[in-house]
Design a protein around this motif. Structure first.
Motif, PDB file in Angstrom:
ATOM      1  N   SER A  86       5.179 -15.550  -7.615  1.00 17.90           N
ATOM      2  CA  SER A  86       4.770 -16.843  -8.172  1.00 17.90           C
ATOM      3  C   SER A  86       5.976 -17.653  -8.599  1.00 17.90           C
ATOM      4  O   SER A  86       6.985 -17.108  -9.043  1.00 17.90           O
ATOM      5  CB  SER A  86       3.868 -16.632  -9.388  1.00 17.90           C
ATOM      6  OG  SER A  86       2.674 -16.024  -9.014  1.00 17.90           O
ATOM      7  N   LEU A  88       7.752 -19.982 -11.150  1.00 17.84           N
ATOM      8  CA  LEU A  88       7.695 -20.142 -12.597  1.00 17.84           C
ATOM      9  C   LEU A  88       8.619 -21.263 -13.053  1.00 17.84           C
ATOM     10  O   LEU A  88       9.508 -21.705 -12.320  1.00 17.84           O
ATOM     11  CB  LEU A  88       8.116 -18.830 -13.282  1.00 17.84           C
ATOM     12  CG  LEU A  88       7.329 -17.583 -12.895  1.00 17.84           C
ATOM     13  CD1 LEU A  88       7.985 -16.346 -13.467  1.00 17.84           C
ATOM     14  CD2 LEU A  88       5.884 -17.698 -13.341  1.00 17.84           C
ATOM     15  N   SER A  89       8.411 -21.682 -14.284  1.00 15.09           N
ATOM     16  CA  SER A  89       9.303 -22.661 -14.893  1.00 15.09           C
ATOM     17  C   SER A  89      10.729 -22.119 -14.858  1.00 15.09           C
ATOM     18  O   SER A  89      10.937 -20.911 -14.928  1.00 15.09           O
ATOM     19  CB  SER A  89       8.859 -22.899 -16.335  1.00 15.09           C
ATOM     20  OG  SER A  89       9.625 -23.904 -16.934  1.00 15.09           O
ATOM     21  N   VAL A 120      12.195 -26.259 -11.460  1.00 16.46           N
ATOM     22  CA  VAL A 120      10.845 -26.483 -11.989  1.00 16.46           C
ATOM     23  C   VAL A 120      10.902 -26.755 -13.494  1.00 16.46           C
ATOM     24  O   VAL A 120      11.538 -26.018 -14.248  1.00 16.46           O
ATOM     25  CB  VAL A 120       9.924 -25.281 -11.682  1.00 16.46           C
ATOM     26  CG1 VAL A 120       8.536 -25.509 -12.262  1.00 16.46           C
ATOM     27  CG2 VAL A 120       9.862 -25.037 -10.180  1.00 16.46           C
ATOM     28  N   ASP A 121      10.251 -27.815 -13.898  1.00 23.13           N
ATOM     29  CA  ASP A 121      10.149 -28.295 -15.280  1.00 23.13           C
ATOM     30  C   ASP A 121      11.453 -28.873 -15.829  1.00 23.13           C
ATOM     31  O   ASP A 121      11.569 -29.091 -17.028  1.00 23.13           O
ATOM     32  CB  ASP A 121       9.625 -27.221 -16.233  1.00 23.13           C
ATOM     33  CG  ASP A 121       8.150 -26.926 -16.005  1.00 23.13           C
ATOM     34  OD1 ASP A 121       7.434 -27.814 -15.505  1.00 23.13           O
ATOM     35  OD2 ASP A 121       7.720 -25.805 -16.327  1.00 23.13           O
ATOM     36  N   HIS A 130       5.903 -30.793 -10.429  1.00 22.05           N
ATOM     37  CA  HIS A 130       6.302 -29.662 -11.279  1.00 22.05           C
ATOM     38  C   HIS A 130       5.091 -28.770 -11.565  1.00 22.05           C
ATOM     39  O   HIS A 130       5.155 -27.553 -11.460  1.00 22.05           O
ATOM     40  CB  HIS A 130       6.873 -30.148 -12.618  1.00 22.05           C
ATOM     41  CG  HIS A 130       8.260 -30.666 -12.551  1.00 22.05           C
ATOM     42  ND1 HIS A 130       9.347 -29.854 -12.307  1.00 22.05           N
ATOM     43  CD2 HIS A 130       8.755 -31.922 -12.712  1.00 22.05           C
ATOM     44  CE1 HIS A 130      10.454 -30.587 -12.333  1.00 22.05           C
ATOM     45  NE2 HIS A 130      10.119 -31.848 -12.561  1.00 22.05           N
ATOM     46  N   GLU A 131       3.996 -29.414 -11.938  1.00 18.68           N
ATOM     47  CA  GLU A 131       2.778 -28.656 -12.250  1.00 18.68           C
ATOM     48  C   GLU A 131       2.252 -27.930 -11.024  1.00 18.68           C
ATOM     49  O   GLU A 131       1.908 -26.748 -11.079  1.00 18.68           O
ATOM     50  CB  GLU A 131       1.702 -29.606 -12.793  1.00 18.68           C
ATOM     51  CG  GLU A 131       0.396 -28.919 -13.095  1.00 18.68           C
ATOM     52  CD  GLU A 131      -0.707 -29.880 -13.507  1.00 18.68           C
ATOM     53  OE1 GLU A 131      -1.848 -29.396 -13.646  1.00 18.68           O
ATOM     54  OE2 GLU A 131      -0.462 -31.093 -13.688  1.00 18.68           O
ATOM     55  N   LYS A 134       3.789 -24.622  -9.580  1.00 27.58           N
ATOM     56  CA  LYS A 134       3.560 -23.420 -10.391  1.00 27.58           C
ATOM     57  C   LYS A 134       2.246 -22.728 -10.040  1.00 27.58           C
ATOM     58  O   LYS A 134       2.003 -21.613 -10.476  1.00 27.58           O
ATOM     59  CB  LYS A 134       3.642 -23.743 -11.878  1.00 27.58           C
ATOM     60  CG  LYS A 134       5.080 -24.066 -12.298  1.00 27.58           C
ATOM     61  CD  LYS A 134       5.244 -24.214 -13.789  1.00 27.58           C
ATOM     62  CE  LYS A 134       4.721 -25.538 -14.257  1.00 27.58           C
ATOM     63  NZ  LYS A 134       4.981 -25.789 -15.682  1.00 27.58           N
ATOM     64  N   TYR A 135       1.402 -23.368  -9.245  1.00 29.95           N
ATOM     65  CA  TYR A 135       0.195 -22.719  -8.712  1.00 29.95           C
ATOM     66  C   TYR A 135       0.519 -21.972  -7.419  1.00 29.95           C
ATOM     67  O   TYR A 135      -0.327 -21.288  -6.865  1.00 29.95           O
ATOM     68  CB  TYR A 135      -0.907 -23.748  -8.415  1.00 29.95           C
ATOM     69  CG  TYR A 135      -1.524 -24.350  -9.649  1.00 29.95           C
ATOM     70  CD1 TYR A 135      -2.365 -23.594 -10.468  1.00 29.95           C
ATOM     71  CD2 TYR A 135      -1.282 -25.673  -9.996  1.00 29.95           C
ATOM     72  CE1 TYR A 135      -2.939 -24.150 -11.598  1.00 29.95           C
ATOM     73  CE2 TYR A 135      -1.846 -26.237 -11.124  1.00 29.95           C
ATOM     74  CZ  TYR A 135      -2.669 -25.468 -11.920  1.00 29.95           C
ATOM     75  OH  TYR A 135      -3.231 -26.014 -13.046  1.00 29.95           O
TER      76      TYR A 135
END
Length: 176
Positions: A86, A88-89, A120-121, A130-131, A134-135
């Motif tokens: 996955s 991640l931030s 990311v973020d 960004h959101e 993360k999926y």
């Protein structure tokens, strides 16, 4: 000479009539900061509701179903491998992408500009992007529909994306 005097009298009359007109107050003049903030919040909420209807109509017209995040981001993930890493931030992602308006207009593509890389973020990209990543997992592809408030908002991007425009992202994240 009489014409000149008549012209002067006419100009003075116009000036006097203009000065006697009632001065109108701007509707927002005299509002407190709290009232102004409330008005802007209501306006934003109304716009978001109207845009949500537009997005739902777009998806219904195409018989498409997408997941919906709490912020209003719509997404569909295409996953190749389970389990997966996955995103991640604080991680760096590199992706190929295509950005389109809901009418199908192609705005940007990595075929012309090259892959897009960001942290990311942290980096300056659309908050919906960004959101959305993360999926995803590294190697996934996705379709994301970003409402304008998660994309380029009131101003658009100043180039190809108009103000208040939801955008479609077709993307593939490079494997690690």
């Amino acid at each position: 000479m009489p014409r000149f005097n008549l012209f002067i009298v006419g100009c003075l009359l116009v000036l006097m009539l203009g000065a006697c007109r009632e001065k109108r107050q701007h509707p927002m003049q005299g509002m407190s900061n709290a009232e102004m903030k409330e008005l802007l919040m209501e306006s934003s909420k109304y716009h978001a509701q109207q845009e949500d209807k537009q997005i739902n109509a777009y998806l219904a017209e195409r018989s498409e179903t997408m997941g919906v995040s709490p912020t209003g981001l719509r997404y569909r993930i295409y996953r190749e491998d389970e389990p997966c890493d996955s995103i991640l931030s604080d991680q760096r992602v590199v992706l190929n992408y295509e950005v389109r308006l809901l009418d199908g207009t192609l705005c940007y593509t990595s075929e012309k500009t090259g892959p897009r890389a960001f942290m990311v973020d942290h980096d300056d990209v659309e908050s919906g992007l960004h959101e959305g990543v993360k999926y995803m997992c590294y190697g996934d592809s996705a379709v994301m529909l970003l409402p304008s408030y998660l994309a380029h908002g009131l101003t658009g991007d100043g180039q190809k994306i108009p103000s208040n425009s939801p955008v479609l992202y077709y993307l593939r994240v490079f494997p690690r």
